[in-house]
Write a protein that holds these residues in place. Structure first.
Motif, PDB file in Angstrom:
ATOM      1  N   ILE A   7     -39.007  14.050  -5.016  1.00 26.44           N
ATOM      2  CA  ILE A   7     -38.186  15.060  -5.701  1.00 26.44           C
ATOM      3  C   ILE A   7     -38.901  16.404  -5.631  1.00 26.44           C
ATOM      4  N   GLN A   8     -38.194  17.437  -5.229  1.00 25.48           N
ATOM      5  CA  GLN A   8     -38.815  18.763  -5.200  1.00 25.48           C
ATOM      6  C   GLN A   8     -37.829  19.844  -5.625  1.00 25.48           C
ATOM      7  N   VAL A   9     -38.326  20.807  -6.427  1.00 27.47           N
ATOM      8  CA  VAL A   9     -37.570  22.013  -6.782  1.00 27.47           C
ATOM      9  C   VAL A   9     -38.470  23.176  -6.371  1.00 27.47           C
ATOM     10  N   VAL A  10     -38.066  23.876  -5.319  1.00 26.18           N
ATOM     11  CA  VAL A  10     -38.992  24.841  -4.698  1.00 26.18           C
ATOM     12  C   VAL A  10     -38.314  26.172  -4.378  1.00 26.18           C
ATOM     13  N   GLU A  11     -39.135  27.193  -4.182  1.00 26.57           N
ATOM     14  CA  GLU A  11     -38.618  28.520  -3.819  1.00 26.57           C
ATOM     15  C   GLU A  11     -38.481  28.662  -2.302  1.00 26.57           C
ATOM     16  N   GLU A  12     -39.227  27.844  -1.560  1.00 28.47           N
ATOM     17  CA  GLU A  12     -39.275  27.977  -0.100  1.00 28.47           C
ATOM     18  C   GLU A  12     -38.020  27.404   0.552  1.00 28.47           C
ATOM     19  N   GLU A  13     -37.776  27.822   1.782  1.00 28.56           N
ATOM     20  CA  GLU A  13     -36.662  27.304   2.578  1.00 28.56           C
ATOM     21  C   GLU A  13     -36.755  25.778   2.676  1.00 28.56           C
ATOM     22  N   LEU A  14     -35.622  25.111   2.532  1.00 28.70           N
ATOM     23  CA  LEU A  14     -35.630  23.644   2.604  1.00 28.70           C
ATOM     24  C   LEU A  14     -35.636  23.176   4.056  1.00 28.70           C
ATOM     25  N   SER A  15     -36.136  21.967   4.260  1.00 28.01           N
ATOM     26  CA  SER A  15     -36.199  21.390   5.599  1.00 28.01           C
ATOM     27  C   SER A  15     -35.591  19.993   5.593  1.00 28.01           C
ATOM     28  N   LEU A  50     -26.727  34.374  -3.096  1.00 29.29           N
ATOM     29  CA  LEU A  50     -26.738  33.581  -4.323  1.00 29.29           C
ATOM     30  C   LEU A  50     -28.115  33.589  -4.956  1.00 29.29           C
ATOM     31  N   GLU A  51     -28.135  33.376  -6.249  1.00 24.83           N
ATOM     32  CA  GLU A  51     -29.409  33.184  -6.939  1.00 24.83           C
ATOM     33  C   GLU A  51     -29.314  31.895  -7.742  1.00 24.83           C
ATOM     34  N   PHE A  52     -30.322  31.050  -7.575  1.00 15.49           N
ATOM     35  CA  PHE A  52     -30.387  29.809  -8.339  1.00 15.49           C
ATOM     36  C   PHE A  52     -31.561  29.879  -9.295  1.00 15.49           C
ATOM     37  N   GLU A  53     -31.332  29.418 -10.531  1.00 16.16           N
ATOM     38  CA  GLU A  53     -32.486  29.215 -11.394  1.00 16.16           C
ATOM     39  C   GLU A  53     -32.430  27.814 -11.977  1.00 16.16           C
ATOM     40  N   ALA A  54     -33.592  27.267 -12.264  1.00 13.43           N
ATOM     41  CA  ALA A  54     -33.690  25.893 -12.759  1.00 13.43           C
ATOM     42  C   ALA A  54     -34.551  25.856 -14.006  1.00 13.43           C
ATOM     43  N   TYR A  55     -34.198  24.949 -14.903  1.00 10.50           N
ATOM     44  CA  TYR A  55     -35.137  24.599 -15.976  1.00 10.50           C
ATOM     45  C   TYR A  55     -35.940  23.450 -15.371  1.00 10.50           C
ATOM     46  N   HIS A  83     -34.248  20.649  -4.086  1.00 13.70           N
ATOM     47  CA  HIS A  83     -33.358  21.744  -4.479  1.00 13.70           C
ATOM     48  C   HIS A  83     -34.139  23.042  -4.413  1.00 13.70           C
ATOM     49  N   ARG A  84     -33.492  24.063  -3.898  1.00 15.74           N
ATOM     50  CA  ARG A  84     -34.156  25.360  -3.785  1.00 15.74           C
ATOM     51  C   ARG A  84     -33.737  26.250  -4.939  1.00 15.74           C
ATOM     52  N   VAL A  95     -29.494  22.636  -1.335  1.00 16.52           N
ATOM     53  CA  VAL A  95     -29.907  21.280  -1.707  1.00 16.52           C
ATOM     54  C   VAL A  95     -29.848  20.373  -0.480  1.00 16.52           C
ATOM     55  N   ILE A  96     -30.797  19.472  -0.398  1.00 18.70           N
ATOM     56  CA  ILE A  96     -30.780  18.438   0.648  1.00 18.70           C
ATOM     57  C   ILE A  96     -31.124  17.112  -0.017  1.00 18.70           C
TER      58      ILE A  96
END
Lengths: 141, 79, 141, 79
Positions: A7-15, A50-55, A83-84, A95-96
């Motif tokens: 599981i990852q929630v990151v700012e970087e481009e997803l792969s 778009l802008e995404f923010e996460a808790y 999720h980015r 998301v991937i």
């Protein structure tokens, strides 16, 4: 058999390749990958970005719940959910989700469950930015 | 009592800040909902507003205690 | 809107990244990718490797039929279907199907239709090689 | 008449060759099926056997003509 969960929630481009590599396994017969990308328009109106923010801590916890459910119900071999957050341009992946299972039907069902549930329960918010304003998606009835 | 609020998405825009300390006059999440709706009427226009304590969703009956941190969760839209 | 279709039957290693790149589009909201890999066992018996052969011109024609059906029924933006032939080792991908659509539900349905139908109609045959013999999969009742 | 057969998968193993010319005594795919089952009994043990002409599946009623190329398609197992 233990399911490998990533599981990852990151700012970087997803792969997608990274998610697929995580779920590759000798015993896997089918892998289904969902890639959610940023569309260029919403109901005919052009989206600039778009802008995404996460808790973050709770987002990860809710994503882990989804992964454990999949592991149990569909006997998944491995699951990767990334999720980015931050600013995303059109066509970029937000998301991937990749799921591998011994047989393919389970992989489709599990991957669809994962994205459907993520969109309902995981505390992540999307703001669409237009040329003339911005809107938090789904906030109002 | 004082409780901490942490707000995301449109909830942050409504509070005009990410985190704040609230002088809370009630006991439950239900009471908090009423107090917020009264102080910030824009909350009533949202589709839903949920609350999390200790990184888990909590229902309206949940009782808050001094210095609890409550996270305001407007309708999610990830993915 | 015309659907971008990319069909390949090749001897070389398949690349999910290549299929995903083909279906990337400004208007896509969801991409679903199916990766069918070679399992290490069939009903508990260890598989050493696999061999695929195709009746190539007709395989491509049948895969095109699937793609056109998807384009029509699910309004797909782009479809990529790659099938590998020749000798495959365990864990290698035999087939990759990527479908992008404006909304995600259609992408799941279309991709699942594609792999289900490919397995029924496309003239490609798989031989499993065990340590003590080999078998053409599904040939006998 | 003579027709060309091209065989894949287990059909090639049964004929012991990829391509061959068959001295065909019938007219339809149905007749071809009968002749093959009679000359190569192993075909009768397969789950199914289909036939393609001009890169399309053809049913039993399809009429063959001299020098047609018929492709033998045992149960497929791609993917």
């Amino acid at each position: 058999m233990a399911c490998k969960i990533d599981i990852q929630v990151v700012e970087e481009e997803l792969s997608a390749a990274q998610c697929e590599a995580h779920v590759t396994d000798d015993g896997a017969g089918g892998t289904v990958v969902f890639i959610g990308t940023v569309r260029n328009q919403t109901q005919g109106k052009e989206v600039k970005r778009l802008e995404f923010e996460a808790y973050r801590p709770m987002a990860i916890k809710e994503m882990e719940k989804i992964a454990h459910h999949i592991a149990q119900v569909w006997d998944a071999i491995a699951i990767s959910m990334h999720h980015r957050v931050g600013v995303l341009q059109i066509q970029e992946a937000a998301v991937i989700i990749a799921v591998s299972t011994p047989h393919r039907v389970a992989a489709f069902a599990a991957c669809q469950y994962a994205i459907d549930t993520l969109k309902e329960t995981v505390p992540i918010w999307k703001k669409e930015i237009f040329s003339d304003g911005e809107i938090w998606v789904a906030a109002h009835p | 009592m004082n409780i901490r609020l942490v707000a995301f998405g449109i909830a942050k825009d409504i509070l005009r800040q990410r985190e704040m300390t609230l002088d809370f006059s009630g006991q439950s999440i239900f009471d908090l909902r009423q107090q917020l709706f009264s102080s910030y009427p824009e909350f009533a226009r949202l589709k839903t507003i949920s609350f999390a304590v200790h990184d888990s969703y909590q229902d309206d009956a949940f009782l808050l205690t001094e210095s609890d941190e409550v996270v305001l969760i407007p309708p999610v839209s990830g993915g």
